[in-house]
Design an enzyme around this catalytic site. Structure first.
Site, PDB file in Angstrom:
ATOM      1  N   GLY A 191       1.427  -2.544  -6.255  1.00 27.62           N
ATOM      2  CA  GLY A 191       1.201  -1.368  -5.696  1.00 27.62           C
ATOM      3  C   GLY A 191      -0.118  -0.453  -5.791  1.00 27.62           C
ATOM      4  N   GLY A 192      -0.108   0.448  -6.880  1.00 26.75           N
ATOM      5  CA  GLY A 192      -1.387   1.147  -6.998  1.00 26.75           C
ATOM      6  C   GLY A 192      -2.565   0.059  -7.104  1.00 26.75           C
TER       7      GLY A 192
ATOM      8  N   TRP B  44       0.821  -1.183  -0.054  1.00 24.10           N
ATOM      9  CA  TRP B  44      -0.030  -0.075   0.072  1.00 24.10           C
ATOM     10  C   TRP B  44       0.843   1.372  -0.027  1.00 24.10           C
ATOM     11  CZ3 TRP B  44      -4.395  -0.913   3.982  1.00 24.10           C
ATOM     12  CH2 TRP B  44      -5.434  -1.969   3.506  1.00 24.10           C
ATOM     13  N   LYS B  45       2.343   1.244   0.381  1.00 27.57           N
ATOM     14  CA  LYS B  45       2.882   2.375   0.503  1.00 27.57           C
ATOM     15  C   LYS B  45       2.355   3.218   1.451  1.00 27.57           C
ATOM     16  CE  LYS B  45       4.493   1.224  -4.099  1.00 27.57           C
ATOM     17  NZ  LYS B  45       5.106   1.894  -5.204  1.00 27.57           N
TER      18      LYS B  45
ATOM     19  N   SER C  62       3.398  -1.865 -11.885  1.00 23.54           N
ATOM     20  CA  SER C  62       2.297  -1.653 -12.716  1.00 23.54           C
ATOM     21  C   SER C  62       1.539  -3.039 -13.026  1.00 23.54           C
ATOM     22  CB  SER C  62       2.584  -0.910 -14.046  1.00 23.54           C
ATOM     23  OG  SER C  62       3.132   0.307 -13.488  1.00 23.54           O
TER      24      SER C  62
HETATM   25  P1  13P Z   1       2.808  -0.031  -8.782  1.00 28.61           P
HETATM   26  O1  13P Z   1       2.104  -1.487  -8.872  1.00 28.61           O
HETATM   27  O2  13P Z   1       1.914   0.951  -8.182  1.00 28.61           O
HETATM   28  O3  13P Z   1       3.609   0.183 -10.113  1.00 28.61           O
HETATM   29  O4  13P Z   1       3.805  -0.471  -7.424  1.00 28.61           O
HETATM   30  C1  13P Z   1       4.702  -1.388  -7.618  1.00 28.61           C
HETATM   31  C2  13P Z   1       5.618  -1.698  -6.382  1.00 28.61           C
HETATM   32  O5  13P Z   1       6.494  -0.665  -5.974  1.00 28.61           O
HETATM   33  C3  13P Z   1       5.255  -2.642  -5.405  1.00 28.61           C
HETATM   34  O6  13P Z   1       6.011  -2.652  -4.218  1.00 28.61           O
END
Ligand code: 13P
Length: 237
Positions: free
Chosen positions: A218-219, A7-8, A197
């Protein structure tokens, strides 16, 4: 297959509870896919509590190497374990890029986490510049070998996250990802997740490659529906 949502720095504790309740319901009865989410530290306890009794695990986005001490702003493996957290990411490229993380500190974090009984997902990956200058294999070799030297018994999951594909919508083609995964596995034969991505539209193709053992998302892990669709794409692979 292992599908992990990173989730960052997104979601407050109350947003976490809402998301986890909905995800647990959406993925009820799921089998054959290991699933984990990695919320911010402030949401870990709520995530563990809300997902108790489900098959969805909770991991942290980082962990410090010391058991305790004067390390302002850091969190130890024992602290995470007491919350019921099962693992931690180490060496994410955003940590390397913005917070001075090096192969050495990544290795120290990984060792401390395993010693405390946390599963470790160690991230590796080249930048756009490194790829364009033909240094991809050299960079991956240094990063992978730092983890291998620290944890030589294979008790670790790696994540290949090409920095140029993170948050950019520029996914690596499945062939390019496969090539990198095969190279990584030739250095250290452990499970390797792909990250960068990953979306419902490309997840099945990426995870269908022989060297790709799951996804670090991530996103697309921030919405229940898109994360669930990626988990479903991993069924039967
Ligand atoms: P995204 O899926 O948003 O590109 O991020 C990838 C990521 O850094 C997962 O740790």
């Amino acid at each position: 297959m292992l599908v992990v949502g990173n989730w960052k720095m997104y979601k407050t504790p109350s947003e976490t509870v809402e998301f986890c309740s909905a995800l647990a319901e959406r993925l009820d009865g799921i089998e054959d896919v290991d699933i984990a989410i990695c919320p911010p530290y402030t949401s870990l306890a709520d995530a563990v509590r809300t997902l108790a009794g489900t098959e969805i695990a909770v991991a942290a986005q980082n962990v410090h190497w010391a058991e305790e001490g004067a390390y302002t702003g850091e969190v130890s493996a024992a602290m995470l374990r007491e919350l019921g957290v099962y693992g931690a990411i180490v060496g994410h490229s955003e940590r390397r890029q913005y917070f001075g993380e090096s192969d050495e500190t990544v290795a120290r974090r990984a060792v401390a986490a395993r010693a405390a009984g946390l599963e470790v997902i160690a991230c590796v990956g080249e930048s756009q510049e490194e790829r364009e200058s033909g240094q991809t294999e050299l960079v991956l070799k240094l990063q992978v070998e730092a983890v291998k030297d620290a944890l030589p018994d294979g008790d670790v999951v790696l994540a290949y996250e090409p920095v140029w594909a993170i948050g950019t919508g520029k996914t690596a083609t499945s062939e390019l990802a496969q090539e990198a995964h095969a190279f990584i596995k030739s250095l250290y034969d452990v499970p390797v997740l792909y990250g960068g991505s990953v979306k419902p539209e490309n997840a099945a193709e990426l995870m269908g490659m022989p060297g790709i053992d799951g996804a670090l998302v991530g996103g697309a892990s921030l919405e229940v529906e898109s994360f669930a669709a990626i988990v479903e794409a991993a069924y039967g692979l």
